[in-house]
Design a protein around this motif. Sequence first.
Motif, PDB file in Angstrom:
ATOM      1  N   TYR A   5       9.470   8.741   5.179  1.00 52.71           N
ATOM      2  CA  TYR A   5       8.082   8.288   5.238  1.00 52.71           C
ATOM      3  C   TYR A   5       7.392   8.900   4.031  1.00 52.71           C
ATOM      4  CZ  TYR A   5       6.166  12.785   6.828  1.00 52.71           C
ATOM      5  OH  TYR A   5       5.790  14.098   6.905  1.00 52.71           O
ATOM      6  N   ILE A  22       0.039  -1.930  -4.968  1.00 52.09           N
ATOM      7  CA  ILE A  22       1.333  -1.320  -4.678  1.00 52.09           C
ATOM      8  C   ILE A  22       2.414  -2.094  -5.414  1.00 52.09           C
ATOM      9  CG2 ILE A  22       3.013  -0.765  -2.868  1.00 52.09           C
ATOM     10  CD1 ILE A  22       0.668  -0.454  -0.942  1.00 52.09           C
ATOM     11  N   SER A  27       9.243  -3.161  -2.523  1.00 52.02           N
ATOM     12  CA  SER A  27       9.492  -4.141  -1.457  1.00 52.02           C
ATOM     13  C   SER A  27      10.903  -4.085  -0.882  1.00 52.02           C
ATOM     14  CB  SER A  27       9.192  -5.559  -1.960  1.00 52.02           C
ATOM     15  OG  SER A  27       7.825  -5.689  -2.266  1.00 52.02           O
ATOM     16  N   THR A  79      11.049  -1.255   1.750  1.00 47.10           N
ATOM     17  CA  THR A  79       9.951  -1.056   2.697  1.00 47.10           C
ATOM     18  C   THR A  79      10.286  -1.585   4.088  1.00 47.10           C
ATOM     19  OG1 THR A  79       8.328  -1.190   0.906  1.00 47.10           O
ATOM     20  CG2 THR A  79       7.512  -1.504   3.146  1.00 47.10           C
ATOM     21  N   LYS A 109       7.981  -0.543   6.691  1.00 43.47           N
ATOM     22  CA  LYS A 109       6.642  -0.661   7.275  1.00 43.47           C
ATOM     23  C   LYS A 109       5.632  -0.121   6.281  1.00 43.47           C
ATOM     24  CE  LYS A 109       4.167   0.444  11.563  1.00 43.47           C
ATOM     25  NZ  LYS A 109       4.599  -0.084  12.819  1.00 43.47           N
ATOM     26  N   GLN A 110       4.489  -0.772   6.222  1.00 43.64           N
ATOM     27  CA  GLN A 110       3.398  -0.323   5.350  1.00 43.64           C
ATOM     28  C   GLN A 110       2.089  -0.425   6.117  1.00 43.64           C
ATOM     29  OE1 GLN A 110       3.098  -2.006   1.263  1.00 43.64           O
ATOM     30  NE2 GLN A 110       1.026  -2.613   1.860  1.00 43.64           N
ATOM     31  N   MET A 143       3.945   4.641   4.210  1.00 46.09           N
ATOM     32  CA  MET A 143       5.040   3.683   4.110  1.00 46.09           C
ATOM     33  C   MET A 143       6.293   4.298   4.717  1.00 46.09           C
ATOM     34  SD  MET A 143       4.464   1.939   0.348  1.00 46.09           S
ATOM     35  CE  MET A 143       5.584   0.573   0.684  1.00 46.09           C
ATOM     36  N   TYR A 152       1.847   3.225  -6.839  1.00 42.43           N
ATOM     37  CA  TYR A 152       0.637   2.608  -6.294  1.00 42.43           C
ATOM     38  C   TYR A 152      -0.589   3.131  -7.034  1.00 42.43           C
ATOM     39  CZ  TYR A 152       0.040   6.997  -3.659  1.00 42.43           C
ATOM     40  OH  TYR A 152      -0.109   8.314  -3.306  1.00 42.43           O
TER      41      TYR A 152
END
Length: 397
Positions: free
Chosen positions: A320, A336, A341, A344, A346-347, A370, A391
């Motif tokens: 995380y 971001i 991608s 990832t 979860k964001q 994330m 980001y």
Amino acid sequence: MKKRIIFFDANLSTLPAIRYAKSRGLHVVTCDNKAENPGHKEADESLLISTFDIDLIDAYIEKNPVDAVVYFASSAGSFAGCHLIEKYNLPGISCTVKDTLSYKNNFRKFLQNNGFTSFPKFTLFNGNVIPEEAKAFPYPVIVKPTDCGGNNGITKVCSEAELQPAVDYAHSVSKSGNIIIEEFIETDLQINGDCVIENGEVKISFLGKHLYAPNSDILPYSTIFGENVIPQNIRNDIEEEIKKLASAIGITSGVLNTEFRISKSGKINFIEVNSRHSGNFIYQLMNKAYGVSLEEIGVKLALGEPLNIDGCKPTGFFAYALIYSNEGGTFNGIEISDSLSPYTLKQLIFKKNGDPVNRFTKLTDRVGIMLLQFPTYEEMRKIIDNFQSYYKINLLK
């Protein structure tokens, strides 16, 4: 008659557990004071009561007894949940045990009084008048309130001139006024993670390494997980310490969130233990790594049922990572990098345009989080070690 199970609270993190309980034919009750939380819509009953309003909750339970309590990753939920577990002798971790673990003064005293040596040297006091013995500690030291989490009120103090302001700060955010000053442990390895205990044995221990924000060695922005992140001998020793703690404090089965700091000499030091999952969604990474459902496990623990998770082994590399700002301002969107991608899972962005953004000094200052999965350790370190470069937070001054 259907068994009745109550969830504290009904936010997004409890939704899969609520759905699992419903699929089992259980009568589901949800309780918190936020009507917008999605779990309320899927429950058989929803109580719009603060999880800190013990009198109202007790009045409801006396008329409508329950068979099980789930509070999952909710610190606020554990307040009511552990109270009911203790009062009605339900499966789970009692309020007495929760308070021993979660209040740093109680926890340090428990370790000291039960033969543990795995903790930093410390002194405890109430108020903001520094006791003489604290002034004798070699610098640096850590000053923190005993009743706050998420790095709130914590300061690393490197000189006597910094000590009183740090104590005043800790005192200002503490409800009880209890302060702890403890030795700072020099280390390259602070460990954070969740574990599942069943019948006194550590069945799952998802342990990772904290990574720290630039110019800070007490404020983590990420935890990384995977093979070789933690040496196996240290992992084994930590699991033994967790097992020893569970036995000493009377936890037969349950979930613990743990933090350890490993000194440069190799000594393991307890920093914190909480009787719930981490608030940084570590359990969702555990689900992926172990191929289990912690939400299902949470319901089974609450019912006192066997978990059937013997032999579970983790695979993969996970992290995380917090999205945060080095300066304050007004949130005006975020950019971001698309290169994140493929990794990832979860964001979540916790701010909307116009919201205030604080400089990152404690967990609640995070702008987002994330959850990520990587094919190799090397790729994980390449991304996470340079995470802020992926980001850009747009701020209005």
